[in-house]
Design an enzyme around this catalytic site. Sequence first.
Site, short mmCIF file in Angstrom:
data_model
loop_
_atom_site.label_atom_id
_atom_site.label_comp_id
_atom_site.label_asym_id
_atom_site.label_seq_id
_atom_site.Cartn_x
_atom_site.Cartn_y
_atom_site.Cartn_z
N TRP A 156 0.70 -1.34 -0.01
CA TRP A 156 -0.06 0.13 0.06
C TRP A 156 0.83 1.37 -0.02
O TRP A 156 1.73 1.33 0.73
CB TRP A 156 -0.91 0.20 1.16
CG TRP A 156 -1.58 1.41 1.53
CD1 TRP A 156 -1.03 2.26 2.20
CD2 TRP A 156 -2.95 1.90 1.17
NE1 TRP A 156 -1.95 3.42 2.36
CE2 TRP A 156 -3.08 2.96 1.34
CE3 TRP A 156 -3.88 1.22 0.23
CZ2 TRP A 156 -4.29 3.77 1.43
CZ3 TRP A 156 -5.23 1.88 0.22
CH2 TRP A 156 -5.19 3.15 0.73
N MET A 157 0.41 2.19 -0.78
CA MET A 157 0.86 3.49 -0.77
C MET A 157 -0.16 4.60 -0.61
O MET A 157 -1.27 4.27 -1.21
CB MET A 157 1.76 3.84 -1.87
CG MET A 157 2.37 5.31 -2.09
SD MET A 157 3.44 5.19 -3.68
CE MET A 157 2.27 4.93 -4.93
N ASP B 71 -0.10 9.24 0.58
CA ASP B 71 0.30 10.51 0.26
C ASP B 71 1.87 10.76 -0.10
O ASP B 71 2.76 9.84 0.37
CB ASP B 71 0.41 11.35 1.47
CG ASP B 71 -1.11 11.42 2.29
OD1 ASP B 71 -2.06 10.55 1.77
OD2 ASP B 71 -1.35 12.00 3.14
N GLN C 253 3.89 7.76 2.11
CA GLN C 253 3.00 6.87 2.97
C GLN C 253 3.12 5.60 2.54
O GLN C 253 2.49 5.27 1.61
CB GLN C 253 1.73 7.52 3.24
CG GLN C 253 1.82 9.00 3.82
CD GLN C 253 2.23 8.88 5.52
OE1 GLN C 253 1.48 8.63 6.34
NE2 GLN C 253 3.13 9.21 5.84
N TRP D 36 -4.32 0.24 4.09
CA TRP D 36 -3.60 1.35 4.87
C TRP D 36 -3.42 0.65 6.23
O TRP D 36 -4.06 -0.02 6.82
CB TRP D 36 -4.54 2.40 4.89
CG TRP D 36 -3.97 3.56 5.50
CD1 TRP D 36 -3.31 4.69 5.21
CD2 TRP D 36 -3.85 3.88 7.20
NE1 TRP D 36 -2.79 5.44 6.09
CE2 TRP D 36 -3.10 5.31 7.31
CE3 TRP D 36 -4.79 3.10 8.26
CZ2 TRP D 36 -2.98 5.64 8.59
CZ3 TRP D 36 -4.61 3.89 9.25
CH2 TRP D 36 -3.85 5.08 9.57
N TRP E 113 3.53 9.61 9.64
CA TRP E 113 2.43 10.36 8.73
C TRP E 113 3.33 11.40 7.96
O TRP E 113 4.47 11.53 8.01
CB TRP E 113 1.22 10.67 9.39
CG TRP E 113 0.50 9.35 9.92
CD1 TRP E 113 0.86 8.12 9.74
CD2 TRP E 113 -0.90 9.33 10.67
NE1 TRP E 113 -0.21 7.24 10.26
CE2 TRP E 113 -1.00 8.04 10.79
CE3 TRP E 113 -1.41 10.46 11.32
CZ2 TRP E 113 -2.33 7.59 11.69
CZ3 TRP E 113 -2.64 10.16 11.76
CH2 TRP E 113 -3.01 8.82 12.11
N ASP F 237 0.03 16.95 9.39
CA ASP F 237 0.71 17.32 7.91
C ASP F 237 1.31 18.68 7.61
O ASP F 237 0.61 19.58 7.28
CB ASP F 237 -0.50 16.88 6.79
CG ASP F 237 -1.12 15.63 7.11
OD1 ASP F 237 -0.75 14.85 7.42
OD2 ASP F 237 -2.51 15.66 6.74
N GLU G 160 -6.90 18.01 5.95
CA GLU G 160 -5.59 17.22 5.60
C GLU G 160 -4.70 17.81 4.70
O GLU G 160 -5.04 18.49 3.76
CB GLU G 160 -5.84 15.91 5.18
CG GLU G 160 -6.73 15.30 6.29
CD GLU G 160 -6.87 13.71 5.96
OE1 GLU G 160 -6.75 12.73 6.84
OE2 GLU G 160 -7.13 13.30 4.88
C1 FRU Z 1 -4.06 11.94 4.12
C2 FRU Z 1 -3.75 11.45 5.43
C3 FRU Z 1 -2.85 12.46 6.34
C4 FRU Z 1 -2.09 11.35 7.29
C5 FRU Z 1 -1.61 10.49 6.54
C6 FRU Z 1 -1.52 9.05 7.03
O1 FRU Z 1 -4.44 10.88 3.27
O2 FRU Z 1 -4.79 10.82 6.23
O3 FRU Z 1 -3.73 13.23 6.86
O4 FRU Z 1 -0.97 12.24 7.73
O5 FRU Z 1 -2.68 10.37 5.29
O6 FRU Z 1 -1.30 7.98 6.31
#
Ligand code: FRU
Length: 536
Positions: A19-20, A22, A38, A46, A81, A146, A200
Amino acid sequence: NSMLSWQRTSFHFQPEKNWMNDPNGPMFYKGWYHFFYQYNPNAAVWGDIVWGHAVSKDLIHWLHLPLAMVADQWYDQNGVWTGSATILPNGKIVMLYTGSTVEAVQVQNLAYPADHSDPLLVHWVKYPGNPVLVPPPGTYKKDFRDPTTAWLTSEGKWRITIGSKINKTGIALIYDTKDFINYEKLDGVLHAVPGTGMWECVDFFPVSKTEENGLDTSVNGPGVKHVVKVSLDDDRHDYYAIGTYHEKNGTWIPDQPEIDVGIGIRYDYGIYYAAKTFYDQNKNRRVLWGWIGESDSEAADMKKGWASVQSIPRTILFDKKTGTHLLQWPVEEIESLRLKSNEFNQVSLLPGSVVPLDVGPATQLDILAEFEIDKELLKKATGSNITFSCSASGGAAERGALGPFGLLVLADESLSEQTPVYFYITKGSDGNLKTSFCNDQSRSSAASDVNKQIYGSFLPVLKGENLSLRVLVDHSIIESFAQGGRTVITSRLYPTKAIYEAAKVFLFNNATNASVTASLKIWQMNSAFIRPYPNK
Ligand code: FRU
């Protein structure tokens, strides 16, 4: 597994498996583009989030590197994150990212390269005094995340913004710092919009009103507008607005409150989220990365063993012509993948026609197209007060006087699978023409567990402009750009028949009363090299 392997993309960035989400900390450093993301190293869903890392010389071909940061501290045990990089004037890099703590509280942490002389920046060190920021009073412990790239104030301090919310109002908190360790929270917020929920991945950057180049994040002054982008947790889309930044009190005011951030214009009207820009000092441009998830089922993702791709990086410019929009365009380096091309000049599309375009297999393409409509017919068409919207007015099978017309991509010979990428023009009772730009996924696949929404939006078309289109096709993704990138739609598609050699591309005109002429250039696209790390 192999049954689904055709869905893997050939020139979009993807990890080898799992999984990938952000994009994180993109930057250009010592000759290399760095991309962090991510990543769940354990599954195609996720969870267990750490930072993946890859480098490139051209934003197209990539070398995967070892994980940059893993969840090994109390302050990021529940996840490393999203975060952003800032390159300091002395060339040093600071990375700010959100950690989800042992107790799932969201805090901001500082990290930096272990060795600045390593152009690949393989090893990262977390500041021992982390976290550097905890949720301020009045915000929720799980809605403070973020951090952006920092920019300089005229006093020489660094300033960042971090998304949060108060009740249902999305907010961007603002902090000043001299050393990235101690922060001073400003009173008030950079911006807030009621009803938009958690913000976000806030992004904040300047654009030039006059020049065709990007600006370093700290640039401010006459000739400059500032963009705020938010990713709305509640509706999973990225919205931006253009406005004015007031440095003194750290606020930003949208040019047009009725298209404020979160309620107005989106980066992309398809599937596209958590985007982040960086200033590329190598080519003097601002580049946008965005996460493109899957729109099949989670079960299908687990079966194929991977989920998500990144968009082709897009350069971002202020659209001088509208003043309200940005122009997004695939970085020029993508053109290095172009192979053989076919040109089709002045193809006439009578009402109701479908015209095959013989370009060979059509799973990896770069398409440039321009459409011209018979002006007399446009003039003669009768207006009505019917309002059209891509998603609510039926798909490309629904015929109107002046639309739909455009392309059918990832289509099989019999058109049992097809994805129309099209324009739809309506004339109001006031005589004014309105154009919409849509992607119709409803017949994109014989599979039932995939998203079949019709995506799209109103498209500003100015006097004297022809309708123009660019479409990048890459197996299970299409990115489509109208009017030079004024409106963009990305779709994930999972055809079962329109694959490999069987995938084709067509022109169509399903309008009842518009003769359209189309001119196109279509390139076959090579695959990018996206290589595993050699020591693994
Ligand atoms: C957005 C988010 C961010 C968070 C990250 C966690 O997709 O929810 O707000 O930092 O992904 O993976």
